[in-house]
Design a protein around this motif. Structure first.
Motif, PDB file in Angstrom:
ATOM      1  N   GLU A  55     189.761  -6.304 -46.337  1.00  0.00           N
ATOM      2  CA  GLU A  55     189.269  -7.458 -45.621  1.00  0.00           C
ATOM      3  C   GLU A  55     190.312  -8.383 -45.247  1.00  0.00           C
ATOM      4  O   GLU A  55     190.248  -8.931 -44.131  1.00  0.00           O
ATOM      5  N   ILE A  56     191.608  -8.441 -45.655  1.00  0.00           N
ATOM      6  CA  ILE A  56     192.784  -9.307 -45.021  1.00  0.00           C
ATOM      7  C   ILE A  56     193.422  -8.704 -43.707  1.00  0.00           C
ATOM      8  O   ILE A  56     193.341  -9.453 -42.875  1.00  0.00           O
ATOM      9  N   PHE A  57     193.501  -7.393 -43.735  1.00  0.00           N
ATOM     10  CA  PHE A  57     194.358  -6.918 -42.666  1.00  0.00           C
ATOM     11  C   PHE A  57     193.377  -6.382 -41.869  1.00  0.00           C
ATOM     12  O   PHE A  57     193.955  -5.966 -40.599  1.00  0.00           O
ATOM     13  N   ARG A  58     192.133  -6.063 -41.941  1.00  0.00           N
ATOM     14  CA  ARG A  58     191.133  -5.590 -40.934  1.00  0.00           C
ATOM     15  C   ARG A  58     191.678  -4.330 -40.248  1.00  0.00           C
ATOM     16  O   ARG A  58     191.727  -4.452 -39.065  1.00  0.00           O
ATOM     17  N   PRO A  59     192.349  -3.289 -40.781  1.00  0.00           N
ATOM     18  CA  PRO A  59     193.083  -2.063 -40.008  1.00  0.00           C
ATOM     19  C   PRO A  59     191.945  -1.232 -39.353  1.00  0.00           C
ATOM     20  O   PRO A  59     190.844  -1.315 -39.561  1.00  0.00           O
ATOM     21  N   ALA A  60     192.729  -0.556 -38.507  1.00  0.00           N
ATOM     22  CA  ALA A  60     192.005   0.694 -37.709  1.00  0.00           C
ATOM     23  C   ALA A  60     191.409   1.707 -38.763  1.00  0.00           C
ATOM     24  O   ALA A  60     190.488   2.404 -38.396  1.00  0.00           O
ATOM     25  N   LYS A  61     192.344   1.620 -39.630  1.00  0.00           N
ATOM     26  CA  LYS A  61     192.344   2.968 -40.579  1.00  0.00           C
ATOM     27  C   LYS A  61     192.241   2.557 -41.938  1.00  0.00           C
ATOM     28  O   LYS A  61     193.187   1.719 -42.357  1.00  0.00           O
ATOM     29  N   VAL A  62     191.506   2.954 -42.916  1.00  0.00           N
ATOM     30  CA  VAL A  62     191.432   2.592 -44.276  1.00  0.00           C
ATOM     31  C   VAL A  62     191.503   4.240 -44.949  1.00  0.00           C
ATOM     32  O   VAL A  62     191.089   4.973 -44.711  1.00  0.00           O
ATOM     33  N   SER A  63     192.648   4.120 -45.960  1.00  0.00           N
ATOM     34  CA  SER A  63     192.818   5.338 -46.753  1.00  0.00           C
ATOM     35  C   SER A  63     192.847   5.051 -48.112  1.00  0.00           C
ATOM     36  O   SER A  63     194.162   4.806 -48.619  1.00  0.00           O
ATOM     37  N   PRO A  64     191.741   5.061 -48.948  1.00  0.00           N
ATOM     38  CA  PRO A  64     191.803   4.899 -50.410  1.00  0.00           C
ATOM     39  C   PRO A  64     192.543   5.770 -51.025  1.00  0.00           C
ATOM     40  O   PRO A  64     192.704   6.985 -50.727  1.00  0.00           O
ATOM     41  N   ALA A  65     192.715   5.679 -52.524  1.00  0.00           N
ATOM     42  CA  ALA A  65     193.188   6.665 -53.395  1.00  0.00           C
ATOM     43  C   ALA A  65     192.093   7.672 -53.510  1.00  0.00           C
ATOM     44  O   ALA A  65     190.860   7.332 -53.705  1.00  0.00           O
ATOM     45  N   LYS A  66     192.346   8.819 -53.920  1.00  0.00           N
ATOM     46  CA  LYS A  66     191.677   9.942 -53.976  1.00  0.00           C
ATOM     47  C   LYS A  66     191.831  10.862 -55.130  1.00  0.00           C
ATOM     48  O   LYS A  66     193.022  11.033 -55.538  1.00  0.00           O
ATOM     49  N   VAL A  67     190.780  11.280 -55.863  1.00  0.00           N
ATOM     50  CA  VAL A  67     190.992  12.224 -56.887  1.00  0.00           C
ATOM     51  C   VAL A  67     190.353  13.659 -56.777  1.00  0.00           C
ATOM     52  O   VAL A  67     189.248  13.436 -56.456  1.00  0.00           O
ATOM     53  N   PRO A  68     191.081  14.681 -56.743  1.00  0.00           N
ATOM     54  CA  PRO A  68     190.438  15.931 -56.577  1.00  0.00           C
ATOM     55  C   PRO A  68     189.728  16.375 -57.650  1.00  0.00           C
ATOM     56  O   PRO A  68     190.417  16.624 -58.601  1.00  0.00           O
ATOM     57  N   PHE A  69     188.527  16.932 -57.417  1.00  0.00           N
ATOM     58  CA  PHE A  69     187.686  17.631 -58.535  1.00  0.00           C
ATOM     59  C   PHE A  69     187.308  18.908 -58.180  1.00  0.00           C
ATOM     60  O   PHE A  69     187.199  19.213 -57.004  1.00  0.00           O
ATOM     61  N   VAL A  70     187.321  19.822 -59.096  1.00  0.00           N
ATOM     62  CA  VAL A  70     186.704  21.022 -58.908  1.00  0.00           C
ATOM     63  C   VAL A  70     185.674  21.595 -59.786  1.00  0.00           C
ATOM     64  O   VAL A  70     185.493  21.520 -60.996  1.00  0.00           O
ATOM     65  N   ASP A  71     184.475  22.172 -59.070  1.00  0.00           N
ATOM     66  CA  ASP A  71     183.171  22.600 -59.834  1.00  0.00           C
ATOM     67  C   ASP A  71     183.434  24.088 -59.754  1.00  0.00           C
ATOM     68  O   ASP A  71     183.337  24.628 -58.680  1.00  0.00           O
ATOM     69  N   VAL A  72     183.157  24.751 -60.807  1.00  0.00           N
ATOM     70  CA  VAL A  72     183.100  26.242 -60.847  1.00  0.00           C
ATOM     71  C   VAL A  72     181.851  26.851 -61.194  1.00  0.00           C
ATOM     72  O   VAL A  72     181.263  26.097 -62.236  1.00  0.00           O
ATOM     73  N   HIS A  73     181.119  27.618 -60.625  1.00  0.00           N
ATOM     74  CA  HIS A  73     179.789  28.372 -60.964  1.00  0.00           C
ATOM     75  C   HIS A  73     180.182  29.716 -61.419  1.00  0.00           C
ATOM     76  O   HIS A  73     180.421  30.687 -60.961  1.00  0.00           O
ATOM     77  N   ALA A  74     180.334  29.593 -62.995  1.00  0.00           N
ATOM     78  CA  ALA A  74     180.455  30.505 -63.407  1.00  0.00           C
ATOM     79  C   ALA A  74     179.111  30.832 -64.377  1.00  0.00           C
ATOM     80  O   ALA A  74     178.517  30.392 -65.262  1.00  0.00           O
ATOM     81  N   ALA A  75     178.875  32.324 -64.234  1.00  0.00           N
ATOM     82  CA  ALA A  75     177.702  33.022 -64.889  1.00  0.00           C
ATOM     83  C   ALA A  75     177.894  34.269 -64.993  1.00  0.00           C
ATOM     84  O   ALA A  75     178.603  34.932 -64.421  1.00  0.00           O
ATOM     85  N   GLY A  76     177.079  34.762 -66.136  1.00  0.00           N
ATOM     86  CA  GLY A  76     177.137  36.239 -66.406  1.00  0.00           C
ATOM     87  C   GLY A  76     178.248  36.635 -67.195  1.00  0.00           C
ATOM     88  O   GLY A  76     179.077  35.931 -67.738  1.00  0.00           O
TER      89      GLY A  76
END
Length: 343
Positions: free
Chosen positions: A50-71
């Motif tokens: 809000e203060i800097f009104r930048p051309a680009k914003v890059s928030p912190a991210k957390v990587p998640f992994v979902d596994v489809h395991a069956a059988g």
């Protein structure tokens, strides 16, 4: 840094993954493993934008992994895709019956499988070590001879390795085993719309130190599809301060002992993710290797001081709050930093 989402079929784990990351995991059942990034909610970052009104914003991210395991090969699929995960998000079905006994049974069913898997690894390694002469053993082998019997005894009692609170050097030494239960864990009970999850009762009966949270994936899925302004209006009307899925993302971030510092300007406001207790040169390396290699000083003001002084760089300098920090400085969560370097 990566968090694996685990849970029995029907727990709602893939739905929660979709809510947090926006990646439609359930539409990709042909893929054994789906990865996505979740934005870490941070009011400080939003205020800086809000203060800097930048051309680009890059928030912190957390990587998640979902596994489809069956059988028959479900366990192999899990191990192949989640063995390198740094933490586990364990989703439980709390909506089908909502009964504490059923939720506990679901938790113990998968947890017992993870404990057994770790126990088999320890037993196999001890068997191989037992066939080696001490003269032929490397220092790492001798260290494993000392610690693995303790791990074996704890696993045989049904306990998770994380409960042992092993020193950091021991955890590092054991990394090559990819133990499931040494990873930090966050438990999320997926409750029904009308009935709150028995979180306190679950914590007491399960007797675990693992954090436990609740979400209702049906409600959260609706919230996640709304634009930010409408999300705030919806939550306000419901008397809710923050969506549960946002709390889960933040808790997962904290579970991995991560924090963020900020770089700001009209071109970009960015949250850089680093481990807790990171020194300034290593933090600079998160931006670019040259920053770490040629580190000179870090110009630092903490977010709290920046806001208290009106949110301007001029006011920070005038108040003498802009500090020059050297190589031994431990970066704090919420620091705003400009690195000086020369290569």
């Amino acid at each position: 840094m990566e968090i694996g989402i685990v849970g029995l079929p029907g727990s709602g784990k893939s739905t929660l993954f979709e809510i947090m990351t926006g990646v439609k995991s359930r539409e990709l059942h042909g893929e054994p493993c789906v990865r996505g990034l979740a934005t870490v909610p941070d009011a400080r970052f939003d205020r800086l934008v809000e203060i800097f009104r930048p051309a680009k914003v890059s928030p912190a991210k957390v990587p998640f992994v979902d596994v489809h395991a069956a059988g028959e090969k479900a366990w192999n699929t899990l191990r192949q895709n989640l063995s390198g995960a740094d933490g586990l998000l364990h989703v439980l079905d709390g909506y089908t019956t909502g009964d504490l006994a059923d939720i506990l049974a679901d938790y113990r069913k998968l947890s017992d499988e993870l404990v057994l898997s770790d126990l088999l690894i320890v037993e196999n390694r001890l068997e191989r070590l037992g066939k080696m002469s001490r003269a032929a053993c490397k220092p790492q082998d001798l260290a494993q001879m000392e610690i693995l019997p303790r791990l074996k005894a704890h696993l045989e009692g049904g306990g998770a390795l994380r409960e042992l609170n092993l020193p950091a050097e021991d955890v590092h030494m054991l990394r090559s085993f990819s133990f499931w239960t040494i990873k930090p864990e966050l438990v999320v009970i997926n409750r029904g719309e009308e009935r709150p999850a028995p979180v306190a009762e679950f914590e007491r009966e399960a007797a675990i130190a693992t954090p436990v949270m609740e979400v209702c994936c049906l409600i959260e899925a609706e919230i996640a599809t709304l634009p930010p302004d409408e999300q705030r209006e919806y939550l306000s009307a419901m008397g809710i301060v923050e969506a549960a899925f946002a709390k889960v993302i933040r808790a997962a971030f904290v579970m991995l002992r991560q924090m963020a510092f900020f770089t700001v300007g009209e071109d970009e406001v960015k949250a850089w993710v680093i481990p807790l207790d990171t020194k300034a040169p290593k933090a600079a390396g998160a931006i670019h290797n040259d920053f770490e290699r040629g580190f000179i000083k870090a110009e630092v003001v903490h977010y709290d001081d920046f806001i208290a002084l009106g949110g301007t760089n001029a006011a920070v300098k005038a108040a003498g709050k802009l500090r020059l920090e050297g190589k031994e400085y431990l970066v704090r969560d919420g620091d705003m930093i400009n690195f000086r370097f020369n290569v």
